[in-house]
Scaffold this motif. Structure first.
Motif, PDB file in Angstrom:
ATOM      1  N   PRO A   3      15.866  -0.508   0.894  1.00 59.98           N
ATOM      2  CA  PRO A   3      16.375  -0.847  -0.442  1.00 59.98           C
ATOM      3  C   PRO A   3      15.328  -1.595  -1.271  1.00 59.98           C
ATOM      4  CG  PRO A   3      18.023  -1.334   1.233  1.00 59.98           C
ATOM      5  CD  PRO A   3      16.780  -0.968   1.972  1.00 59.98           C
ATOM      6  N   GLY A   4      15.149  -1.189  -2.508  1.00 62.60           N
ATOM      7  CA  GLY A   4      14.205  -1.829  -3.404  1.00 62.60           C
ATOM      8  C   GLY A   4      12.813  -1.234  -3.371  1.00 62.60           C
ATOM      9  N   SER A   5      12.521  -0.415  -2.361  1.00 63.73           N
ATOM     10  CA  SER A   5      11.171   0.152  -2.249  1.00 63.73           C
ATOM     11  C   SER A   5      10.895   1.208  -3.304  1.00 63.73           C
ATOM     12  CB  SER A   5      10.966   0.746  -0.856  1.00 63.73           C
ATOM     13  OG  SER A   5      10.892  -0.275   0.119  1.00 63.73           O
ATOM     14  N   ASP A   6      11.964   1.828  -3.831  1.00 66.64           N
ATOM     15  CA  ASP A   6      11.760   2.897  -4.815  1.00 66.64           C
ATOM     16  C   ASP A   6      11.035   2.364  -6.064  1.00 66.64           C
ATOM     17  OD1 ASP A   6      13.985   1.332  -5.351  1.00 66.64           O
ATOM     18  OD2 ASP A   6      15.078   2.944  -6.371  1.00 66.64           O
ATOM     19  N   GLU A  33      -0.197  -2.090   9.455  1.00 70.32           N
ATOM     20  CA  GLU A  33       0.313  -0.841   8.857  1.00 70.32           C
ATOM     21  C   GLU A  33       1.068   0.009   9.876  1.00 70.32           C
ATOM     22  OE1 GLU A  33      -2.835   0.486   5.609  1.00 70.32           O
ATOM     23  OE2 GLU A  33      -3.864  -0.100   7.457  1.00 70.32           O
ATOM     24  N   MET A  34       2.096  -0.600  10.441  1.00 77.01           N
ATOM     25  CA  MET A  34       2.850   0.058  11.500  1.00 77.01           C
ATOM     26  C   MET A  34       4.240   0.508  11.072  1.00 77.01           C
ATOM     27  SD  MET A  34       1.748  -2.572  14.568  1.00 77.01           S
ATOM     28  CE  MET A  34       2.678  -1.754  15.856  1.00 77.01           C
ATOM     29  N   THR A  35       4.774  -0.072   9.986  1.00 71.32           N
ATOM     30  CA  THR A  35       6.161   0.207   9.614  1.00 71.32           C
ATOM     31  C   THR A  35       6.251   0.742   8.197  1.00 71.32           C
ATOM     32  OG1 THR A  35       6.918  -1.586  11.058  1.00 71.32           O
ATOM     33  CG2 THR A  35       8.476  -0.762   9.419  1.00 71.32           C
ATOM     34  N   ASP A  36       6.739   1.946   8.056  1.00 74.32           N
ATOM     35  CA  ASP A  36       6.950   2.557   6.745  1.00 74.32           C
ATOM     36  C   ASP A  36       8.250   2.015   6.154  1.00 74.32           C
ATOM     37  OD1 ASP A  36       7.242   4.180   4.529  1.00 74.32           O
ATOM     38  OD2 ASP A  36       7.766   5.984   5.678  1.00 74.32           O
ATOM     39  N   ILE A  37       8.159   1.366   4.989  1.00 73.77           N
ATOM     40  CA  ILE A  37       9.353   0.785   4.364  1.00 73.77           C
ATOM     41  C   ILE A  37       9.792   1.603   3.141  1.00 73.77           C
ATOM     42  CG2 ILE A  37       8.773  -1.528   5.177  1.00 73.77           C
ATOM     43  CD1 ILE A  37       7.922  -2.152   2.233  1.00 73.77           C
ATOM     44  N   VAL A  71       4.482   7.139   1.908  1.00 75.90           N
ATOM     45  CA  VAL A  71       4.612   6.108   2.939  1.00 75.90           C
ATOM     46  C   VAL A  71       4.242   4.784   2.287  1.00 75.90           C
ATOM     47  CG1 VAL A  71       3.696   5.215   5.110  1.00 75.90           C
ATOM     48  CG2 VAL A  71       4.138   7.663   4.866  1.00 75.90           C
ATOM     49  N   LEU A  72       5.027   3.740   2.552  1.00 73.99           N
ATOM     50  CA  LEU A  72       4.800   2.444   1.923  1.00 73.99           C
ATOM     51  C   LEU A  72       4.688   1.358   2.988  1.00 73.99           C
ATOM     52  CD1 LEU A  72       4.647   0.896  -0.816  1.00 73.99           C
ATOM     53  CD2 LEU A  72       7.127   0.529  -0.593  1.00 73.99           C
ATOM     54  N   LYS A  89       0.841  -1.184   0.000  1.00 72.47           N
ATOM     55  CA  LYS A  89       0.000   0.000   0.000  1.00 72.47           C
ATOM     56  C   LYS A  89       0.888   1.250   0.000  1.00 72.47           C
ATOM     57  CE  LYS A  89      -3.717   0.716   2.620  1.00 72.47           C
ATOM     58  NZ  LYS A  89      -4.586   1.040   3.792  1.00 72.47           N
ATOM     59  N   LEU A  90       0.641   2.105  -1.007  1.00 75.12           N
ATOM     60  CA  LEU A  90       1.317   3.395  -1.071  1.00 75.12           C
ATOM     61  C   LEU A  90       0.346   4.470  -0.605  1.00 75.12           C
ATOM     62  CD1 LEU A  90       3.681   5.256  -2.070  1.00 75.12           C
ATOM     63  CD2 LEU A  90       2.420   5.411  -4.240  1.00 75.12           C
ATOM     64  N   VAL A  91       0.762   5.267   0.368  1.00 75.39           N
ATOM     65  CA  VAL A  91      -0.009   6.431   0.797  1.00 75.39           C
ATOM     66  C   VAL A  91       0.805   7.675   0.465  1.00 75.39           C
ATOM     67  CG1 VAL A  91      -1.137   7.610   2.711  1.00 75.39           C
ATOM     68  CG2 VAL A  91      -1.043   5.111   2.682  1.00 75.39           C
TER      69      VAL A  91
END
Length: 505
Positions: A447-450, A439-443, A429-430, A418-420
């Motif tokens: 690395p790789g989230s971009d 939905e507690m940790t923004d990743i 926030v991902l 989920k992208l907010v």
């Protein structure tokens, strides 16, 4: 972008059969549901502010909901059904407008400046197709739409909520019309949930003597929306000391998106305390259980009626609610606890005690009920029928889901991520929903989230076109007119954890 199911295309190609000699209107139901000479009835039950995690049969052992459980055990429950969001702090109004037009969030014809729409309405469509249409409970879609949609209204709550200043849940102002009553509004000394159940029960009991038309019943509870008033016997079942806090309870929101001084959030103090939150949840559960009992009374009456074997039931809510999760009290966010809603379908041809993911929006109710009734779905309807899932033709309706709240938040989610996006903050926030369902940790910086953010951003751009979202990222507040409405002050914590005004947009 319009979606069509195979079933809906077939139905649009087949003309209704009319047997004049018998005066019976026969409709072709989708191939997986047996054809009948008698058209099916539809009972739509909509609750207000009910979170997906408030049903015992669907995983919450702390709450007692035997009658909603009964629906889940005799039908199919969908776990991922979404409200598309809201252009208003009163999230329930746009949600009900989407349900009743079958259209996407910004394309219903309604807005802060317009309480009317030219699009066909669900009740109106059933009414023109020979159904008797009945409403009780919360409407919140405007008088014009109310009069177009229903033949009979009993104990109709026309507004958005039952504030204490106007009698609260115990002394609500309710309207009756139709069936020899022109238009009568009066204050009743009865809890809203009980008044709505009584009206629905009276309708079922009196229907056979009145006519032999099939019916559409629209039963919309104001519970468990605040004020959270229910009989003391129900409140006593959920004392604060028996309540467990959710894993994502926080004293304050992690991100100030710009609208945390709205009325819903003012129901609790900042910062949230554990004791206050437990009391809040307890009152919420009590109201859900009291409402569940009233739903049971309606179901018992239906079961004892001539309509028991020929009525489809859909149970849902307009959206969810935070109730202390993420430091929030209300529904003005795109977290799952606020944007998802419970959704259960019961009736002939629908698998029993079944579960499905769904991945569809609440605006699919219009096309789904019309297809079940053999009614041609108006071309204006955008939300597709979900019968392909029930029939086993599909596992889900969408791979990507859109969500929004005014010009403060945008969301695109896949099955896993989920992208907010916060337009005013220019911040992403991902969440990895597989490993982090709360939905507690923004990743977003891992690395790789971009690449995931890039993909979901592209999907969000496509979804915004589909739902008619006018927001542009370079000028979110101004581009969102006429849907912006009143822009409120933002809040952040001061040095001792108390809220302070951050800015006014």
């Amino acid at each position: 972008m319009k979606h069509f199911s195979i079933g809906s295309i077939v139905h649009k190609a087949i003309k209704h059969l009319v047997v004049v000699a018998c005066g019976i209107y026969c409709a072709l139901i989708t191939a997986a549901i047996a054809s009948e000479a008698e058209r099916p009835n539809v009972l739509l039950i909509i609750t207000d502010d009910q979170s997906i995690d408030t049903i015992h049969a669907l995983g919450n052992d702390a709450i007692h909901t035997p009658n909603i459980d009964r629906l889940a055990e005799t039908g199919m429950a969908f776990t991922h059904v979404f409200n598309q969001g809201s252009w208003s702090g009163a999230v329930c109004a746009p949600s009900r407008q989407m349900i009743n037009t079958g259209r996407n969030l910004h394309l219903t014809g309604f807005s802060p400046k317009s309480n009317k729409t030219s699009h066909p309405l669900m009740g109106e469509t059933f009414r023109k197709s020979g159904y008797e249409t009945f409403v009780t409970g919360k409407w919140h879609v405007g008088d014009d739409a109310l009069k177009r949609s229903f033949d009979i209204g009993r104990a109709v709550h026309e507004g958005g909520m039952a504030p204490i200043s106007k009698g609260g849940q115990w002394q609500p102002w309710l309207t009756d019309f139709g069936e020899k009553i022109k238009w009568k509004k009066e204050q009743k000394n009865q809890h809203t949930s009980e008044a709505f159940a009584d009206a629905a029960i009276d309708y079922i009991k009196g229907k056979e003597a009145r006519n032999d038309k099939p019916f559409l019943m629209y039963v919309a509870f104001t519970a468990p929306h605040d004020p959270r008033q229910s009989p003391q016997s129900y409140v006593d079942k959920y004392p604060a000391e028996s309540i467990s806090l959710p894993p994502n309870f926080r004293p304050m929101p992690e991100i100030d998106s710009g609208d945390y001084n709205i009325r819903d959030e003012a129901l609790m103090t900042f910062p949230r305390t554990e004791q206050q939150t437990k009391e809040f949840i307890g009152e919420y559960y009590a109201m859900v259980e009291h409402m569940d009992h009233q739903i049971g009374r309606i179901l018992d009456t239906l079961d004892a009626s001539p309509y028991a074997k020929n009525t489809y039931i859909i149970f849902t809510s307009d959206h969810g609610l935070a109730v202390g999760k993420h430091g929030l009290a209300g529904k003005q966010s795109v977290y799952d606890h606020s944007i998802r809603a419970p959704f259960i379908m019961v009736g002939k041809g629908i698998p029993q005690n079944a579960r499905a993911k769904g991945m569809f929006y609440l605006n699919s109710i219009f096309a789904t009920t019309a297809e079940l009734a053999g009614i041609e779905v108006p071309d204006s309807v955008q939300g597709p029928s979900v019968l392909p899932i029930i029939n086993g033709e599909k596992d889900v309706m969408n791979d990507y889901i859109y969500g929004s709240y005014r010009h403060f938040q945008r969301m695109a989610r896949s099955h896993r991520y989920k992208l907010v996006y916060y337009p005013l903050l220019k911040k992403n926030v991902l969440f990895d929903l597989k490993n982090d369902p709360w939905e507690m940790t923004d990743i977003s910086t891992q690395p790789g989230s971009d690449k995931i953010i890039e993909q979901l951003t592209a999907e969000l751009d496509l979804l915004k076109v589909e739902v008619g979202d006018p927001l542009t990222n370079d000028d979110p507040a101004n581009s969102y007119q006429p849907f912006t409405g009143k822009i409120r002050a933002s809040f952040q914590k001061d040095a001792i954890g108390q809220p302070q005004v951050l800015n006014v947009h």
